[in-house]
Write a protein that holds these residues in place. Structure first.
Motif, PDB file in Angstrom:
ATOM      1  N   ILE A  58       0.878  -1.175   0.000  1.00  0.00           N
ATOM      2  CA  ILE A  58       0.000   0.000   0.000  1.00  0.00           C
ATOM      3  C   ILE A  58       0.911   1.219   0.000  1.00  0.00           C
ATOM      4  N   HIS A  59       0.644   2.124  -0.929  1.00  0.00           N
ATOM      5  CA  HIS A  59       1.294   3.433  -0.909  1.00  0.00           C
ATOM      6  C   HIS A  59       0.190   4.466  -0.824  1.00  0.00           C
ATOM      7  N   LEU A  60       0.210   5.256   0.243  1.00  0.00           N
ATOM      8  CA  LEU A  60      -0.793   6.300   0.440  1.00  0.00           C
ATOM      9  C   LEU A  60      -0.198   7.638   0.040  1.00  0.00           C
ATOM     10  N   GLN A  61      -0.791   8.233  -0.981  1.00  0.00           N
ATOM     11  CA  GLN A  61      -0.415   9.583  -1.400  1.00  0.00           C
ATOM     12  C   GLN A  61      -1.389  10.565  -0.742  1.00  0.00           C
ATOM     13  N   ILE A  62      -0.846  11.615  -0.151  1.00  0.00           N
ATOM     14  CA  ILE A  62      -1.672  12.656   0.449  1.00  0.00           C
ATOM     15  C   ILE A  62      -1.348  13.958  -0.280  1.00  0.00           C
ATOM     16  N   HIS A  63      -2.269  14.395  -1.120  1.00  0.00           N
ATOM     17  CA  HIS A  63      -2.115  15.640  -1.873  1.00  0.00           C
ATOM     18  C   HIS A  63      -2.911  16.718  -1.156  1.00  0.00           C
ATOM     19  N   MET A  64      -2.218  17.790  -0.748  1.00  0.00           N
ATOM     20  CA  MET A  64      -2.889  18.858  -0.013  1.00  0.00           C
ATOM     21  C   MET A  64      -2.281  20.198  -0.376  1.00  0.00           C
ATOM     22  N   MET A  65      -3.044  21.235  -0.121  1.00  0.00           N
ATOM     23  CA  MET A  65      -2.545  22.570  -0.401  1.00  0.00           C
ATOM     24  C   MET A  65      -1.337  22.857   0.484  1.00  0.00           C
ATOM     25  N   ALA A  66      -0.353  23.519  -0.065  1.00  0.00           N
ATOM     26  CA  ALA A  66       0.857  23.877   0.672  1.00  0.00           C
ATOM     27  C   ALA A  66       0.495  24.763   1.854  1.00  0.00           C
ATOM     28  N   GLY A  67       1.333  24.696   2.887  1.00  0.00           N
ATOM     29  CA  GLY A  67       1.125  25.562   4.033  1.00  0.00           C
ATOM     30  C   GLY A  67       1.208  24.858   5.369  1.00  0.00           C
ATOM     31  N   ARG A  68       1.141  23.514   5.369  1.00  0.00           N
ATOM     32  CA  ARG A  68       1.282  22.791   6.644  1.00  0.00           C
ATOM     33  C   ARG A  68       2.753  22.767   7.042  1.00  0.00           C
ATOM     34  N   THR A  69       3.003  22.697   8.332  1.00  0.00           N
ATOM     35  CA  THR A  69       4.377  22.639   8.832  1.00  0.00           C
ATOM     36  C   THR A  69       4.944  21.237   8.640  1.00  0.00           C
ATOM     37  N   LEU A  70       6.257  21.146   8.729  1.00  0.00           N
ATOM     38  CA  LEU A  70       6.919  19.848   8.661  1.00  0.00           C
ATOM     39  C   LEU A  70       6.396  18.936   9.771  1.00  0.00           C
ATOM     40  N   GLU A  71       6.208  19.469  10.955  1.00  0.00           N
ATOM     41  CA  GLU A  71       5.715  18.677  12.077  1.00  0.00           C
ATOM     42  C   GLU A  71       4.303  18.150  11.810  1.00  0.00           C
ATOM     43  N   GLN A  72       3.456  18.965  11.219  1.00  0.00           N
ATOM     44  CA  GLN A  72       2.108  18.511  10.882  1.00  0.00           C
ATOM     45  C   GLN A  72       2.148  17.393   9.848  1.00  0.00           C
ATOM     46  N   LYS A  73       2.998  17.537   8.869  1.00  0.00           N
ATOM     47  CA  LYS A  73       3.121  16.491   7.837  1.00  0.00           C
ATOM     48  C   LYS A  73       3.683  15.205   8.431  1.00  0.00           C
ATOM     49  N   GLN A  74       4.649  15.332   9.335  1.00  0.00           N
ATOM     50  CA  GLN A  74       5.207  14.144   9.986  1.00  0.00           C
ATOM     51  C   GLN A  74       4.147  13.444  10.829  1.00  0.00           C
ATOM     52  N   MET A  75       3.365  14.206  11.569  1.00  0.00           N
ATOM     53  CA  MET A  75       2.290  13.634  12.371  1.00  0.00           C
ATOM     54  C   MET A  75       1.292  12.902  11.477  1.00  0.00           C
ATOM     55  N   LEU A  76       0.970  13.502  10.357  1.00  0.00           N
ATOM     56  CA  LEU A  76       0.011  12.915   9.424  1.00  0.00           C
ATOM     57  C   LEU A  76       0.554  11.621   8.825  1.00  0.00           C
ATOM     58  N   THR A  77       1.793  11.637   8.332  1.00  0.00           N
ATOM     59  CA  THR A  77       2.340  10.433   7.691  1.00  0.00           C
ATOM     60  C   THR A  77       2.607   9.325   8.712  1.00  0.00           C
ATOM     61  N   GLU A  78       3.077   9.683   9.896  1.00  0.00           N
ATOM     62  CA  GLU A  78       3.322   8.660  10.922  1.00  0.00           C
ATOM     63  C   GLU A  78       2.017   8.030  11.391  1.00  0.00           C
ATOM     64  N   GLY A  79       0.992   8.842  11.583  1.00  0.00           N
ATOM     65  CA  GLY A  79      -0.312   8.316  11.983  1.00  0.00           C
ATOM     66  C   GLY A  79      -0.927   7.434  10.915  1.00  0.00           C
ATOM     67  N   ALA A  80      -0.806   7.843   9.657  1.00  0.00           N
ATOM     68  CA  ALA A  80      -1.347   7.054   8.552  1.00  0.00           C
ATOM     69  C   ALA A  80      -0.609   5.726   8.428  1.00  0.00           C
ATOM     70  N   LEU A  81       0.711   5.749   8.595  1.00  0.00           N
ATOM     71  CA  LEU A  81       1.486   4.509   8.513  1.00  0.00           C
ATOM     72  C   LEU A  81       1.081   3.551   9.636  1.00  0.00           C
ATOM     73  N   LYS A  82       0.878   4.052  10.828  1.00  0.00           N
ATOM     74  CA  LYS A  82       0.424   3.213  11.950  1.00  0.00           C
ATOM     75  C   LYS A  82      -0.943   2.595  11.651  1.00  0.00           C
ATOM     76  N   LEU A  83      -1.836   3.394  11.064  1.00  0.00           N
ATOM     77  CA  LEU A  83      -3.160   2.886  10.699  1.00  0.00           C
ATOM     78  C   LEU A  83      -3.034   1.745   9.698  1.00  0.00           C
TER      79      LEU A  83
END
Length: 109
Positions: A58-83
């Protein structure tokens, strides 16, 4: 916006519709998006080869408007990977990546 796109091998040990629903719920609960704007979809691949001995992927691509912080993106990708790991286990190759969309060139109706 955003778009959560699950690219996956067709041999998932979980119902694809259930996985799409769980990713949608995760995205809406992240607090990073207006829940009414989240879009999630899946594309299955019948034919694939993996060099790591895994049963599928499974490869999850998350396409979103620019503007989130690196920390927000890390939280999002780490949480998605755990799921994903909780849903299909260690026997599948899993990856998640965020892609920033630029408002200067992104268009939708």
């Amino acid at each position: 916006m955003p778009h959560f796109i699950l690219e996956h091998s067709a041999n998932l040990p979980i119902d694809t519709e259930a996985l799409v629903s769980q990713v949608q719920q995760f995205a809406c609960a992240s607090g990073l998006f207006d829940p009414t704007s989240v879009k999630t979809r899946a594309v299955a691949f019948e034919h694939f080869q993996l060099g790591d001995g895994k049963q599928g992927f499974i490869h999850l691509q998350i396409h979103m408007m620019a503007g989130r912080t690196l920390e927000q993106k890390q939280m999002l990708t780490e949480g998605a990977l755990k799921l994903l790991l909780a849903k299909v286990g260690e026997h599948f190759a899993l990856s998640v990546h965020c892609y920033d969309l630029l408002s200067d060139i992104y268009r939708k109706n």
